[in-house]
Design a protein around this motif. Structure first.
Motif, PDB file in Angstrom:
ATOM      1  N   ASN A  37      38.705  59.352  56.342  1.00  0.00           N
ATOM      2  CA  ASN A  37      39.286  58.898  55.075  1.00  0.00           C
ATOM      3  C   ASN A  37      39.330  60.039  54.063  1.00  0.00           C
ATOM      4  O   ASN A  37      40.326  60.234  53.363  1.00  0.00           O
ATOM      5  CB  ASN A  37      38.460  57.748  54.489  1.00  0.00           C
ATOM      6  N   THR A  69      32.427  55.344  52.877  1.00  0.00           N
ATOM      7  CA  THR A  69      33.466  56.141  52.227  1.00  0.00           C
ATOM      8  C   THR A  69      33.153  56.337  50.753  1.00  0.00           C
ATOM      9  O   THR A  69      33.349  57.430  50.205  1.00  0.00           O
ATOM     10  CB  THR A  69      34.846  55.489  52.415  1.00  0.00           C
ATOM     11  N   PHE A 134      41.369  52.166  49.174  1.00  0.00           N
ATOM     12  CA  PHE A 134      41.008  52.072  50.587  1.00  0.00           C
ATOM     13  C   PHE A 134      40.768  50.610  50.936  1.00  0.00           C
ATOM     14  O   PHE A 134      39.940  49.938  50.301  1.00  0.00           O
ATOM     15  CB  PHE A 134      39.733  52.874  50.876  1.00  0.00           C
ATOM     16  N   PHE A 159      45.437  53.247  51.616  1.00  0.00           N
ATOM     17  CA  PHE A 159      44.925  53.279  52.982  1.00  0.00           C
ATOM     18  C   PHE A 159      44.703  51.826  53.407  1.00  0.00           C
ATOM     19  O   PHE A 159      43.723  51.209  52.993  1.00  0.00           O
ATOM     20  CB  PHE A 159      43.617  54.064  53.042  1.00  0.00           C
ATOM     21  N   CYS A 161      43.864  49.845  56.412  1.00  0.00           N
ATOM     22  CA  CYS A 161      43.349  50.258  57.719  1.00  0.00           C
ATOM     23  C   CYS A 161      42.866  49.131  58.624  1.00  0.00           C
ATOM     24  O   CYS A 161      42.214  49.396  59.642  1.00  0.00           O
ATOM     25  CB  CYS A 161      42.235  51.281  57.505  1.00  0.00           C
TER      26      CYS A 161
END
Length: 302
Positions: A37, A69, A134, A159, A161
């Motif tokens: 990331n 993260t 994220f 992001f 994911c």
């Protein structure tokens, strides 16, 4: 290598093992995902011209991947005061009474170091004016709404994911205003895959006989992964190398080894050039050995 340990136990287990063991310990769901990331973020910042210390960051989901993260991004220079995190019940803030239970120690800590204005509300709040978000929640689509993405800052990065279907389709996120979109899918641009990180981290760690895999070693791996993509040519659809660009692995491994030497956690020392050559040779031998074992039927191909 730790695998499939539920949170919050995974955080405590990793921290204690890293502290007490004389051998390197790694949890891929945390450190691997966090490092890849960060690599994607480094590249995105180069494209957008933003500075890591200035960006506003949102996290949708509070599992192992996002928590790790958060931790590595703060170590890399993100200001925790510019971070908002949302779990299934909404934005984390210091006044949430449901975080008093001991099992929520990690969330309570995150609520104390982030979100200084005690922003409350649903997950849509973390998208407002965010430079990057994220998402590690549940498969979509439509888990992330287009109107949420539309509230992000100019040149925003998203992001998304979740696998096998991201929280929002990349083309929908771009249509809503995101400049850069990454997912966990190999058939979409910008796959965020921790397989780009952990083999090289292991190689670099073992080559210098490091006793621990530090956050700084992971950050070094992320920087080098981004720099390798930059050599090829960064753009909105190419943030980090793909897995078939195998020349990248020795470069990342060497950066990990150099950082371990700098931090005094390596038992062997070598120059970066020698570490690259060492990794290249050992990877080549491992690949040839595997091919030979498959040819002789000792390893059966699927």
């Amino acid at each position: 290598n730790l695998e499939d340990i539920a949170q919050p136990k995974c955080f405590y287990i990793l921290d204690e093992l890293r502290k007490d063991c004389k051998v390197p310990v790694w949890h891929d769901d945390q450190q691997g995902t966090a490092a890849v990331n960060l690599a994607g973020l480094y590249s995105g910042l180069k494209i957008t011209g933003k500075k890591i210390e200035d960006i506003k960051v949102g996290f949708f989901g509070c599992g192992a991947a996002n928590v790790a993260t958060v931790r590595i991004l703060i170590s890399a220079g993100v200001n925790p005061k510019n971070i908002l995190i949302a779990d299934s019940k909404g934005v984390l803030h210091s006044e949430r009474s449901d975080l008093d239970d001991v099992k929520y120690d990690i969330k309570r800590h995150l609520a104390q170091i982030t979100n200084p204005d005690n922003v409350s509300g649903g997950p849509e709040k973390i998208f407002e004016d965010a430079d990057v978000v994220f998402c590690y929640t549940k498969p979509g689509p439509d888990v992330v709404k287009k109107e949420w993405v539309a509230r992000m800052a100019k040149d925003a990065m998203l992001f998304a994911c979740a696998n096998p279907i991201p929280e929002i389709w990349p083309w929908e996120a771009k249509k809503a205003g995101a400049r850069i979109v990454a997912t966990g899918r190999s058939d979409f641009p910008n796959q965020i895959n921790n397989s780009l990180i952990f083999p090289a981290v292991f190689r670099g760690t073992l080559d210098v006989r490091a006793s621990v895999i530090t956050d700084e070693m992971c950050i070094a791996a992320a920087k080098t992964l981004s720099e390798c993509a930059e050599k090829i040519g960064l753009n909105e659809d190419y943030l980090i190398p793909t897995m078939d660009q195998t020349w990248v692995y020795p470069e990342v491994a060497a950066s990990v080894g150099v950082k371990a030497i700098e931090q005094g956690v390596a038992k062997l020392t070598a120059s970066r050039e020698d570490l690259v050559k060492m990794a290249e040779e050992r990877i080549r031998l491992a690949q040839e050995m595997t091919k030979l074992l498959m040819k002789e039927g000792l390893i059966k191909s699927l």
